[in-house]
Design an enzyme around this catalytic site. Structure first.
Site, PDB file in Angstrom:
ATOM      1  N   GLY A 193     -33.461  11.844 -30.729  1.00 12.58           N
ATOM      2  CA  GLY A 193     -32.468  11.192 -30.947  1.00 12.58           C
ATOM      3  C   GLY A 193     -32.594  10.268 -32.707  1.00 12.58           C
ATOM      4  O   GLY A 193     -33.770  10.745 -33.919  1.00 12.58           O
ATOM      5  N   ARG A 194     -32.486   9.502 -33.243  1.00 11.92           N
ATOM      6  CA  ARG A 194     -31.459   8.843 -33.731  1.00 11.92           C
ATOM      7  C   ARG A 194     -32.972   8.457 -34.306  1.00 11.92           C
ATOM      8  O   ARG A 194     -33.824   8.135 -35.311  1.00 11.92           O
ATOM      9  CB  ARG A 194     -30.643   8.214 -34.129  1.00 11.92           C
ATOM     10  CG  ARG A 194     -29.372   8.936 -34.167  1.00 11.92           C
ATOM     11  CD  ARG A 194     -28.567   8.097 -34.456  1.00 11.92           C
ATOM     12  NE  ARG A 194     -28.415   7.049 -32.680  1.00 11.92           N
ATOM     13  CZ  ARG A 194     -27.571   7.624 -31.175  1.00 11.92           C
ATOM     14  NH1 ARG A 194     -26.718   8.963 -32.115  1.00 11.92           N
ATOM     15  NH2 ARG A 194     -27.600   6.831 -30.709  1.00 11.92           N
ATOM     16  N   PRO A 238     -32.439  24.699 -27.862  1.00 10.76           N
ATOM     17  CA  PRO A 238     -33.912  24.709 -28.904  1.00 10.76           C
ATOM     18  C   PRO A 238     -33.068  25.615 -29.795  1.00 10.76           C
ATOM     19  O   PRO A 238     -32.214  25.983 -30.132  1.00 10.76           O
ATOM     20  CB  PRO A 238     -34.500  26.196 -28.143  1.00 10.76           C
ATOM     21  CG  PRO A 238     -34.247  25.774 -27.193  1.00 10.76           C
ATOM     22  CD  PRO A 238     -32.864  26.273 -26.497  1.00 10.76           C
ATOM     23  N   ARG A 279     -36.267   2.854 -22.345  1.00  9.69           N
ATOM     24  CA  ARG A 279     -36.860   1.875 -20.919  1.00  9.69           C
ATOM     25  C   ARG A 279     -37.380   2.343 -20.488  1.00  9.69           C
ATOM     26  O   ARG A 279     -38.216   3.124 -20.035  1.00  9.69           O
ATOM     27  CB  ARG A 279     -35.247   2.879 -19.791  1.00  9.69           C
ATOM     28  CG  ARG A 279     -33.587   2.787 -20.653  1.00  9.69           C
ATOM     29  CD  ARG A 279     -33.655   1.583 -20.595  1.00  9.69           C
ATOM     30  NE  ARG A 279     -31.867   0.698 -21.369  1.00  9.69           N
ATOM     31  CZ  ARG A 279     -31.655   0.902 -21.930  1.00  9.69           C
ATOM     32  NH1 ARG A 279     -32.480   0.317 -23.292  1.00  9.69           N
ATOM     33  NH2 ARG A 279     -30.290   0.508 -22.714  1.00  9.69           N
ATOM     34  N   ASP A 301     -41.917  -2.099 -24.637  1.00 14.73           N
ATOM     35  CA  ASP A 301     -40.740  -3.244 -24.978  1.00 14.73           C
ATOM     36  C   ASP A 301     -40.195  -3.284 -23.672  1.00 14.73           C
ATOM     37  O   ASP A 301     -39.363  -4.147 -23.805  1.00 14.73           O
ATOM     38  CB  ASP A 301     -39.867  -3.013 -26.642  1.00 14.73           C
ATOM     39  CG  ASP A 301     -39.382  -3.977 -27.024  1.00 14.73           C
ATOM     40  OD1 ASP A 301     -39.669  -5.038 -26.963  1.00 14.73           O
ATOM     41  OD2 ASP A 301     -38.313  -3.442 -26.621  1.00 14.73           O
ATOM     42  N   HIS A 358     -38.497  -6.746 -24.290  1.00 16.83           N
ATOM     43  CA  HIS A 358     -37.534  -6.378 -24.490  1.00 16.83           C
ATOM     44  C   HIS A 358     -36.593  -6.849 -25.998  1.00 16.83           C
ATOM     45  O   HIS A 358     -35.889  -7.549 -26.017  1.00 16.83           O
ATOM     46  CB  HIS A 358     -36.499  -5.787 -23.529  1.00 16.83           C
ATOM     47  CG  HIS A 358     -35.055  -5.101 -23.818  1.00 16.83           C
ATOM     48  ND1 HIS A 358     -34.358  -3.968 -22.510  1.00 16.83           N
ATOM     49  CD2 HIS A 358     -35.005  -4.519 -25.069  1.00 16.83           C
ATOM     50  CE1 HIS A 358     -33.977  -3.519 -23.140  1.00 16.83           C
ATOM     51  NE2 HIS A 358     -34.381  -3.085 -24.277  1.00 16.83           N
TER      52      HIS A 358
END
Ligand code: 8YV
Length: 345
Positions: free
Chosen positions: A168-169, A196, A261, A285, A310
């Site tokens: 994603g971004r 796809p 996550r 993180d 985090h």
């Protein structure tokens, strides 16, 4: 109309953002007064009759909260891009809109993803700890002392492949940062239910001047990548996608970065992979079960694992942007103005 609306905010959003809410005289603001996560009991006691809530990642917005709020609730606005703490189905059933904070944190998280890749490959945890212990004077220089795999393309490895679990971004912003490092190829995995799109992949390759961008399966992602960035949403669908089999499939000189996550990575398997040198290093993180991650945690004990608490989105500018977006999402929903970022349900 003179109708008043109660808004519960589970964290003080700071002197630059709270006025956006305070200046709306129709709002009765109830703000968690402490500088620590909002207590559940306080939230449940204060939410009845609320029209809107601004929440953080640590506040569960579930059936219990919807029931406590009652039928007045119109908007749940979270100061995070992730929204796995919010029951979207429950929100949809009650016609509650949900706002989140994409885009504003993309660059901060991409920056720290690159930092973790470099730290993990270049033995930064072990070497900074050595200096902090005062052991530098006792360390003889050696031609191959403290060496690690080079992230950037180099004379031995003129091609470099970036791997992304989720594309994603934030993955794309991270990929953009790897272009000046001489990366030549990119492999990624995506939500299996998405279609796809090789034409879009070719376009992405052109955009970044890469030789190839390919959507692959998990085994190929593990096998091809010089660095794997875990950047997919949390939740049940991605639980422990990075497991022992995945880590065993990675190159022994590759590093793993998790800025998504903790739940995506099996911590015990990662600790084993580092101890037994299946992979070179890791930078995380986020850790499953955070913030309950003490010195005895298997990843904290692993010298080749950099563990951050985090902080990937923790820049002055980004947190200001997130808080502003969270406030504007709430105001948009309550006053019939545009919401900057609404979760599509
Ligand atoms: C945290 C994050 O939200 O946006 C997310 O999904 O994980 C982080 O940016 C941040 O700690 C602020 O709550």
């Amino acid at each position: 109309s003179g109708e008043r609306m109660k808004v519960v905010v589970t964290r003080n959003l700071g002197p630059d953002v709270m006025p956006l809410l305070q200046e709306r005289k129709e709002l009765d603001l109830v703000v968690w007064p402490e500088d620590r996560p909002c207590e559940r009991e306080w939230f449940l006691q204060n939410v009845p009759g609320a029209t809107g809530v601004i929440v953080m990642l640590s506040d569960k917005v579930n059936q219990e909260l919807y029931e406590a709020a009652g039928p007045t609730l119109k908007i749940v606005s979270t100061m995070s891009v992730g929204y796995e703490h919010i029951d979207l189905q429950g929100a949809a059933q009650r016609n509650i809109r949900v706002g989140y904070t994409p885009d504003v944190l993309t660059d901060a998280v991409a920056d720290i993803s690159i930092m973790l890749a470099l730290m993990a490959g270049r033995n930064v945890r072990e070497t900074t700890e050595l200096v902090a212990r005062g052991d530098w004077p006792n360390t003889a220089w050696a031609p191959y002392g403290f060496v690690g795999p080079q992230l950037s393309a180099n004379w031995v490895h003129p091609t470099r492949t970036a791997g992304f679990l989720g594309f994603g971004r934030i993955s794309k912003a991270t990929l953009a940062r790897l272009v000046p490092f001489g990366f030549t190829d990119c492999v990624y995995t995506s939500n299996p239910s998405s279609t796809p799109n090789p034409a879009a992949d070719a376009e992405t390759a052109r955009t970044y001047g890469l030789r190839s961008v390919r959507r692959v399966g998990l085994p190929e992602l593990a096998a091809q990548s010089d660095v794997v960035f875990v950047l997919a949403p949390g939740g049940a669908a991605t639980h422990h996608v990075v497991d022992a089999a995945f880590l065993r499939g990675m190159k022994s000189t590759a590093v793993l970065v998790n800025t998504a996550r903790g739940t995506l990575v099996d911590s015990d398997a990662l600790a084993t992979a580092l101890r037994e040198r299946w992979i070179w290093g890791a930078g995380v993180d986020v850790v499953e079960g955070e913030p309950h991650v003490g010195r005895e945690h298997p990843l904290v004990r692993e010298p080749r694992c950099v563990v951050l608490p985090h902080i990937a989105s923790a820049t002055i500018e980004t947190r200001l942007g997130m808080a502003t977006t969270a406030a504007k999402n709430l105001l948009g929903a309550l006053f019939g103005e545009a919401m900057p970022a609404e979760v599509q349900m």
